[in-house]
Motif scaffolding. Structure first.
Motif, PDB file in Angstrom:
ATOM      1  N   VAL A  80       0.847  -1.202   0.000  1.00 20.70           N
ATOM      2  CA  VAL A  80       0.000   0.000   0.000  1.00 20.70           C
ATOM      3  C   VAL A  80       0.878   1.246   0.000  1.00 20.70           C
ATOM      4  CG1 VAL A  80      -1.770   1.273   1.249  1.00 20.70           C
ATOM      5  CG2 VAL A  80      -1.858  -1.235   1.188  1.00 20.70           C
ATOM      6  N   VAL A  81       1.885   1.250   0.883  1.00 22.12           N
ATOM      7  CA  VAL A  81       2.805   2.383   0.961  1.00 22.12           C
ATOM      8  C   VAL A  81       3.558   2.553  -0.357  1.00 22.12           C
ATOM      9  CG1 VAL A  81       4.851   3.299   2.127  1.00 22.12           C
ATOM     10  CG2 VAL A  81       3.065   2.138   3.450  1.00 22.12           C
ATOM     11  N   ALA A  82       4.080   1.444  -0.896  1.00 20.29           N
ATOM     12  CA  ALA A  82       4.848   1.510  -2.148  1.00 20.29           C
ATOM     13  C   ALA A  82       3.990   2.028  -3.300  1.00 20.29           C
ATOM     14  CB  ALA A  82       5.414   0.128  -2.481  1.00 20.29           C
ATOM     15  N   THR A  83       2.728   1.593  -3.341  1.00 16.08           N
ATOM     16  CA  THR A  83       1.831   2.022  -4.416  1.00 16.08           C
ATOM     17  C   THR A  83       1.532   3.519  -4.328  1.00 16.08           C
ATOM     18  OG1 THR A  83       0.812  -0.172  -4.531  1.00 16.08           O
ATOM     19  CG2 THR A  83      -0.444   1.671  -5.445  1.00 16.08           C
ATOM     20  N   VAL A  84       1.252   3.995  -3.114  1.00 14.06           N
ATOM     21  CA  VAL A  84       0.949   5.421  -2.926  1.00 14.06           C
ATOM     22  C   VAL A  84       2.160   6.274  -3.275  1.00 14.06           C
ATOM     23  CG1 VAL A  84       0.405   7.184  -1.206  1.00 14.06           C
ATOM     24  CG2 VAL A  84      -0.852   5.012  -1.208  1.00 14.06           C
ATOM     25  N   LEU A  85       3.348   5.850  -2.841  1.00 13.66           N
ATOM     26  CA  LEU A  85       4.559   6.622  -3.131  1.00 13.66           C
ATOM     27  C   LEU A  85       4.894   6.613  -4.623  1.00 13.66           C
ATOM     28  CD1 LEU A  85       6.978   5.782  -0.177  1.00 13.66           C
ATOM     29  CD2 LEU A  85       5.936   7.986  -0.722  1.00 13.66           C
ATOM     30  N   THR A  86       4.689   5.471  -5.273  1.00 11.69           N
ATOM     31  CA  THR A  86       4.936   5.396  -6.713  1.00 11.69           C
ATOM     32  C   THR A  86       4.032   6.358  -7.465  1.00 11.69           C
ATOM     33  OG1 THR A  86       5.640   3.084  -6.569  1.00 11.69           O
ATOM     34  CG2 THR A  86       4.896   3.855  -8.718  1.00 11.69           C
ATOM     35  N   TRP A  87       2.785   6.442  -7.028  1.00  9.60           N
ATOM     36  CA  TRP A  87       1.849   7.385  -7.650  1.00  9.60           C
ATOM     37  C   TRP A  87       2.264   8.832  -7.356  1.00  9.60           C
ATOM     38  CZ3 TRP A  87      -1.464  10.656  -4.768  1.00  9.60           C
ATOM     39  CH2 TRP A  87      -2.302  11.453  -5.559  1.00  9.60           C
ATOM     40  N   ALA A  88       2.627   9.115  -6.095  1.00  9.60           N
ATOM     41  CA  ALA A  88       2.954  10.485  -5.710  1.00  9.60           C
ATOM     42  C   ALA A  88       4.237  10.985  -6.381  1.00  9.60           C
ATOM     43  CB  ALA A  88       3.104  10.571  -4.185  1.00  9.60           C
ATOM     44  N   LEU A  89       5.248  10.109  -6.495  1.00  7.05           N
ATOM     45  CA  LEU A  89       6.541  10.534  -7.029  1.00  7.05           C
ATOM     46  C   LEU A  89       6.622  10.456  -8.547  1.00  7.05           C
ATOM     47  CD1 LEU A  89       8.959   8.868  -4.439  1.00  7.05           C
ATOM     48  CD2 LEU A  89       8.321  11.278  -4.587  1.00  7.05           C
ATOM     49  N   PHE A  90       6.004   9.423  -9.117  1.00 11.94           N
ATOM     50  CA  PHE A  90       6.169   9.179 -10.551  1.00 11.94           C
ATOM     51  C   PHE A  90       4.871   9.287 -11.341  1.00 11.94           C
ATOM     52  CE2 PHE A  90       9.164   6.183  -8.344  1.00 11.94           C
ATOM     53  CZ  PHE A  90      10.276   7.004  -8.448  1.00 11.94           C
ATOM     54  N   GLY A  91       3.749   9.463 -10.636  1.00 13.08           N
ATOM     55  CA  GLY A  91       2.469   9.541 -11.324  1.00 13.08           C
ATOM     56  C   GLY A  91       2.012   8.217 -11.904  1.00 13.08           C
ATOM     57  N   GLN A  92       2.575   7.113 -11.411  1.00 15.59           N
ATOM     58  CA  GLN A  92       2.231   5.789 -11.927  1.00 15.59           C
ATOM     59  C   GLN A  92       1.198   5.126 -11.035  1.00 15.59           C
ATOM     60  OE1 GLN A  92       5.892   3.613 -12.050  1.00 15.59           O
ATOM     61  NE2 GLN A  92       6.845   4.938 -13.568  1.00 15.59           N
ATOM     62  N   LEU A  93       0.178   4.567 -11.643  1.00 12.38           N
ATOM     63  CA  LEU A  93      -0.819   3.782 -10.916  1.00 12.38           C
ATOM     64  C   LEU A  93      -0.633   2.311 -11.267  1.00 12.38           C
ATOM     65  CD1 LEU A  93      -4.030   5.979 -11.369  1.00 12.38           C
ATOM     66  CD2 LEU A  93      -2.674   5.687  -9.280  1.00 12.38           C
ATOM     67  N   VAL A  94      -0.810   1.440 -10.287  1.00 11.37           N
ATOM     68  CA  VAL A  94      -0.660   0.014 -10.563  1.00 11.37           C
ATOM     69  C   VAL A  94      -1.844  -0.459 -11.390  1.00 11.37           C
ATOM     70  CG1 VAL A  94       0.659  -0.410  -8.470  1.00 11.37           C
ATOM     71  CG2 VAL A  94      -1.831  -0.647  -8.412  1.00 11.37           C
ATOM     72  N   ALA A  95      -1.602  -1.502 -12.177  1.00  7.74           N
ATOM     73  CA  ALA A  95      -2.659  -2.052 -13.022  1.00  7.74           C
ATOM     74  C   ALA A  95      -3.700  -2.762 -12.185  1.00  7.74           C
ATOM     75  CB  ALA A  95      -2.054  -3.018 -14.038  1.00  7.74           C
ATOM     76  N   THR A  96      -4.912  -2.877 -12.740  1.00 11.96           N
ATOM     77  CA  THR A  96      -5.983  -3.597 -12.043  1.00 11.96           C
ATOM     78  C   THR A  96      -5.571  -5.033 -11.755  1.00 11.96           C
ATOM     79  OG1 THR A  96      -7.620  -2.225 -13.175  1.00 11.96           O
ATOM     80  CG2 THR A  96      -8.398  -4.288 -12.178  1.00 11.96           C
ATOM     81  N   THR A  97      -4.838  -5.651 -12.685  1.00 10.90           N
ATOM     82  CA  THR A  97      -4.401  -7.031 -12.469  1.00 10.90           C
ATOM     83  C   THR A  97      -3.485  -7.136 -11.248  1.00 10.90           C
ATOM     84  OG1 THR A  97      -2.633  -6.632 -14.080  1.00 10.90           O
ATOM     85  CG2 THR A  97      -4.612  -7.768 -14.871  1.00 10.90           C
ATOM     86  N   THR A  98      -2.690  -6.102 -10.986  1.00  8.50           N
ATOM     87  CA  THR A  98      -1.819  -6.115  -9.814  1.00  8.50           C
ATOM     88  C   THR A  98      -2.646  -6.107  -8.536  1.00  8.50           C
ATOM     89  OG1 THR A  98      -0.085  -4.942 -11.015  1.00  8.50           O
ATOM     90  CG2 THR A  98       0.043  -4.899  -8.618  1.00  8.50           C
ATOM     91  N   LEU A  99      -3.691  -5.287  -8.493  1.00  3.62           N
ATOM     92  CA  LEU A  99      -4.564  -5.241  -7.316  1.00  3.62           C
ATOM     93  C   LEU A  99      -5.289  -6.569  -7.114  1.00  3.62           C
ATOM     94  CD1 LEU A  99      -6.087  -1.669  -7.781  1.00  3.62           C
ATOM     95  CD2 LEU A  99      -4.212  -2.353  -6.280  1.00  3.62           C
ATOM     96  N   VAL A 100      -5.783  -7.158  -8.217  1.00  2.00           N
ATOM     97  CA  VAL A 100      -6.460  -8.456  -8.119  1.00  2.00           C
ATOM     98  C   VAL A 100      -5.479  -9.523  -7.640  1.00  2.00           C
ATOM     99  CG1 VAL A 100      -7.618 -10.271  -9.429  1.00  2.00           C
ATOM    100  CG2 VAL A 100      -8.161  -7.869  -9.879  1.00  2.00           C
ATOM    101  N   GLY A 101      -4.252  -9.486  -8.172  1.00  2.00           N
ATOM    102  CA  GLY A 101      -3.240 -10.450  -7.751  1.00  2.00           C
ATOM    103  C   GLY A 101      -2.896 -10.309  -6.286  1.00  2.00           C
ATOM    104  N   PHE A 102      -2.778  -9.068  -5.805  1.00  2.00           N
ATOM    105  CA  PHE A 102      -2.504  -8.850  -4.386  1.00  2.00           C
ATOM    106  C   PHE A 102      -3.638  -9.394  -3.527  1.00  2.00           C
ATOM    107  CE2 PHE A 102      -2.880  -6.059  -0.587  1.00  2.00           C
ATOM    108  CZ  PHE A 102      -1.724  -6.472   0.052  1.00  2.00           C
ATOM    109  N   GLY A 103      -4.880  -9.193  -3.971  1.00  2.00           N
ATOM    110  CA  GLY A 103      -6.021  -9.733  -3.243  1.00  2.00           C
ATOM    111  C   GLY A 103      -5.966 -11.246  -3.157  1.00  2.00           C
ATOM    112  N   ALA A 104      -5.560 -11.903  -4.251  1.00  2.00           N
ATOM    113  CA  ALA A 104      -5.446 -13.364  -4.249  1.00  2.00           C
ATOM    114  C   ALA A 104      -4.338 -13.828  -3.307  1.00  2.00           C
ATOM    115  CB  ALA A 104      -5.183 -13.865  -5.668  1.00  2.00           C
ATOM    116  N   ILE A 105      -3.215 -13.091  -3.284  1.00  2.00           N
ATOM    117  CA  ILE A 105      -2.115 -13.446  -2.388  1.00  2.00           C
ATOM    118  C   ILE A 105      -2.552 -13.339  -0.935  1.00  2.00           C
ATOM    119  CG2 ILE A 105       0.162 -12.712  -1.574  1.00  2.00           C
ATOM    120  CD1 ILE A 105       0.759 -11.898  -4.499  1.00  2.00           C
ATOM    121  N   PHE A 106      -3.250 -12.240  -0.597  1.00  2.00           N
ATOM    122  CA  PHE A 106      -3.699 -12.087   0.786  1.00  2.00           C
ATOM    123  C   PHE A 106      -4.737 -13.147   1.147  1.00  2.00           C
ATOM    124  CE2 PHE A 106      -6.388 -10.402   4.178  1.00  2.00           C
ATOM    125  CZ  PHE A 106      -5.409 -10.140   5.133  1.00  2.00           C
TER     126      PHE A 106
END
Length: 314
Positions: free
Chosen positions: A263-289
């Protein structure tokens, strides 16, 4: 492992938990920045040169049991140094040359799942249930969803990067399990300090074998800032917080910090580089958890019960 006088001055445990997740989550982004200026393995080695000496110095100053004396002490240092410091970070830094920090943090969040699976296979008192097998399948499926493989990109740079980061998680999990049967009497800061020094030495050997050179380092402000952050904040300060929280809440609850780091890495990546993670990344993280929840459902129930108001009052 922090003195009681200093401990009384620290914020509440919940605040420290979030701070630790923040420090370690931000390290993925800091690695991403630094890899533009450092050869990858040399970058990891330099980080743990300083952090290892600082943590070991703290152990010498604050604990009586800092010298390795027994076979278990040596084996514990080697297991952590080889697998958790050198292996984990070597693969992670190589992989992050090809994938962003936020994505790497999601893949590394599979580590608690892998640890549980390795423990069931290698330790006599650990057994995996059918639900645990399903949990492992969920975790692997999560990484597959993140990688998004298809015949056209199966050997692409991004997929290779994901595979390297995944191997970093495997190395960390294996090292964690190998240390469990070893009954070392070393203090935790001493164990970590010695292991960091061993790990950094191995990383230097690997760096030289790959032909990496100090002359390739671009000593720019972002490079120095990244190295200082990873060494001092993510290395020394975060590990001291980790030792303190380990005493306060134990390893069960503390391991859940791995699921705040993305969560921290995603927010910082967006704040510093303007990059948002792909929907597949969020779905994959949900499956891992979900996989972790199935494997460690009893642990999670215990954590929830311990956090409930009635449990606190008791």
């Amino acid at each position: 492992m922090i003195t009681s006088k200093v401990g009384r001055l620290l914020p509440r445990t919940e605040v420290l938990f979030v701070l630790l997740a923040g420090f370690w989550g931000a390290s993925f982004v800091s690695i991403e920045v630094g890899l533009h200026h450092f050869p990858p393995i040399l970058f990891a080695a330099l980080r743990y040169d300083v952090a290892g000496l600082a943590i070991l110095g703290y152990a010498i100053a604050s604990t009586d049991r800092w010298k390795p004396r027994s076979r278990a002490d040596i084996l514990s240092i080697l297991a952590i140094g080889v697998f958790i410091i050198a292996g984990h970070h070597g693969f992670l830094y190589l992989g992050q040359q090809h994938v962003p920090g936020a994505l790497a943090s999601v893949i590394i969040s599979l580590t608690p799942v892998l640890t549980a699976v390795f423990a069931s296979a290698m330790l006599a008192d650990e057994h995996i249930t059918p639900l645990g097998i399903l949990g492992f399948a969920f975790g692997v499926a999560g990484v597959a969803i993140v990688a998004d493989p298809n015949p056209e990109n199966f050997l692409s740079v991004g997929v290779v990067g994901i595979a390297l980061v995944f191997l970093g998680g495997v190395s960390f999990a294996l090292g964690s399990v190998l240390t469990q049967p070893l009954e070392t009497e070393l203090s935790l800061p001493a164990l970590q300090g010695w292991a960091m020094i061993v790990g950094s030495g191995l990383l230097h050997v690997l760096s030289n074998a790959r032909g990496e050179s100090h002359t390739a380092i671009d000593w720019s402000f972002p490079a120095i800032a990244s190295l200082v952050y990873l060494t001092i904040i993510s290395g020394v300060v975060a590990f001291l917080l980790y030792f303190h929280l380990l005493d306060e809440i134990g390893p069960t609850e503390l391991n859940l910090v791995a699921y705040l780091e993305p969560v921290v890495a995603t927010v910082l990546t967006w704040a510093l580089f303007g990059q948002l993670v792909a929907t597949t990344t969020l779905v994959g993280f949900g499956a891992i958890f979900a996989g972790f929840a199935l494997l460690k459902r009893d642990t999670l129930f215990a954590v929830v019960r311990s956090l409930s108001p009635t449990a606190r009052q008791a």
